[in-house]
Design a protein around this motif. Structure first.
Motif, short mmCIF file in Angstrom:
data_model
loop_
_atom_site.label_atom_id
_atom_site.label_comp_id
_atom_site.label_asym_id
_atom_site.label_seq_id
_atom_site.Cartn_x
_atom_site.Cartn_y
_atom_site.Cartn_z
N CYS A 1 0.85 -1.20 0.00
CA CYS A 1 0.00 0.00 0.00
C CYS A 1 0.88 1.24 0.00
N ASN A 2 0.28 2.33 -0.41
CA ASN A 2 0.94 3.63 -0.33
C ASN A 2 1.10 4.00 1.14
N LYS A 3 2.15 4.73 1.46
CA LYS A 3 2.38 5.09 2.86
C LYS A 3 1.35 6.08 3.40
N ASN A 4 0.61 6.69 2.50
CA ASN A 4 -0.46 7.60 2.92
C ASN A 4 -1.73 7.29 2.13
N PRO A 5 -2.36 6.14 2.39
CA PRO A 5 -3.55 5.75 1.62
C PRO A 5 -4.72 6.68 1.92
N SER A 6 -5.68 6.73 1.00
CA SER A 6 -6.83 7.63 1.16
C SER A 6 -7.76 7.18 2.29
N ASN A 7 -7.76 5.88 2.59
CA ASN A 7 -8.64 5.34 3.63
C ASN A 7 -7.89 4.28 4.43
N PRO A 8 -7.08 4.67 5.41
CA PRO A 8 -6.27 3.71 6.16
C PRO A 8 -7.07 2.61 6.85
N SER A 9 -8.25 2.94 7.36
CA SER A 9 -9.05 1.93 8.06
C SER A 9 -9.54 0.86 7.09
N LEU A 10 -9.88 1.24 5.87
CA LEU A 10 -10.32 0.26 4.88
C LEU A 10 -9.15 -0.60 4.41
N VAL A 11 -7.98 0.00 4.28
CA VAL A 11 -6.78 -0.77 3.95
C VAL A 11 -6.53 -1.82 5.02
#
Length: 305
Positions: free
Chosen positions: A202-212
């Motif tokens: 994943c990207n280190k700053n995903p748009s939705n961390p909780s969903l990741v």
């Protein structure tokens, strides 16, 4: 990418669009209850039960898209991440246990080359230019003389996108760097550059961390379920301490009373590759009605997996 730009509320998940990783990914997504329908010739599919859009991409491109933030997470190979030089921009969440192979330096069996250092200063063809340049650059530094370096001698790395195994036979190279041992092409390996498998990144700053985190947990559960089975058996209380040493479970086995107070029912998750040995041990102790159940998905602690 116009359609992607119209999906601001969906997490973008990069999936290999074909090849050896594609079928494994479909099975993994199904086990994680990520439901979607991919229409013919479309490389984007909307997940029906989660705010996710699957973007089908070449596996080699996924690390770059994830690293640049074009997609939030993806499945690709460790070799692809290393080749893309995106390691500092992404986070490796989980090894997935499939797509395993070795990136090796290989030469013709009849060529007489027995050590990888004998290829220093010669021609190497590969689909992994970055990794090959780094690997042979280190060999050049170690084995080329000062005179050779001053004369501009170096190992030449040439890119080919396919049929790497044919390069030596056609006289295009003295050795190849390939992901498989090409015995049928009359080649044999000299050294292993990298051992690799499929990974979730994943990207280190995903748009939705909780969903990741949710997706990672689901996928981890599918992978764990492939390693374990549920064992159920009855045993006398007097033997309980002995049998729970054989089947300790993740935290502890589940023990339930039976109508006969001298007996209990025990449930425990065990390694599927140890089933026969464990059943033998339990039977020797005195366990009865030993049953094994397949697990489709689970959530286990890190100690168990």
């Amino acid at each position: 990418m116009d359609l992607i730009n119209k999906l601001p509320d969906r997490l973008l998940f990069g999936i290999p669009k074909k090849g050896r990783l594609y079928e494994h990914c479909l099975s993994l997504l199904g086990g994680a209850d990520i439901n979607f329908h991919r229409r013919n010739r479309l490389d984007i599919a909307l997940v029906q039960n989660l705010p996710i859009a699957l973007v089908f991409l070449p596996a080699a491109d996924i690390p770059k898209y994830v690293g640049e933030g074009n997609v939030d997470l993806g499945i690709t190979g460790q070799d692809m991440v290393a080749e893309s030089e995106s390691g500092d921009k992404i986070e490796e969440i989980l090894e997935l246990g499939f797509g395993k192979c070795k990136l090796q330096v290989q030469v013709p069996v009849i060529g007489g080359v027995t050590k990888v250092e004998e290829l220093v200063g010669k021609r190497i063809v590969t689909s992994f230019e970055v990794l090959a340049e780094k690997y042979f650059g280190e060999l050049d530094e170690k084995y080329l003389s000062e005179e050779q370096r001053k004369a501009g001698v170096k190992t030449r790395i040439e890119f080919v996108s396919g049929s790497v195994e044919a390069a030596c036979a056609l006289g295009l190279a003295d050795g190849i760097e390939s992901g498989e041992t090409m015995k049928a092409a009359g080649l044999h390996p000299l050294s292993t550059v990298l051992s690799t498998q499929a990974i979730l990144i994943c990207n280190k700053n995903p748009s939705n961390p909780s969903l990741v985190s949710k997706i990672a947990s689901r996928i981890k559960g599918v992978i764990a379920a492939q390693k374990f089975v549920l064992l159920n058996y009855n045993v006398q209380r007097v033997h309980l301490k002995e049998v729970t040493k054989v089947t300790p479970g993740g935290q502890a086995p589940t023990i339930s009373p039976l109508e006969d107070d001298e007996w209990v029912e025990v449930q425990s998750m065990i390694n599927k590759y140890e089933v026969a040995d464990i059943m033998d041990k339990l039977e020797e102790i005195g366990a009865r009605d030993i049953l094994v159940f397949k697990i489709d998905n689970c959530r286990v602690n890190s100690k168990s997996v």
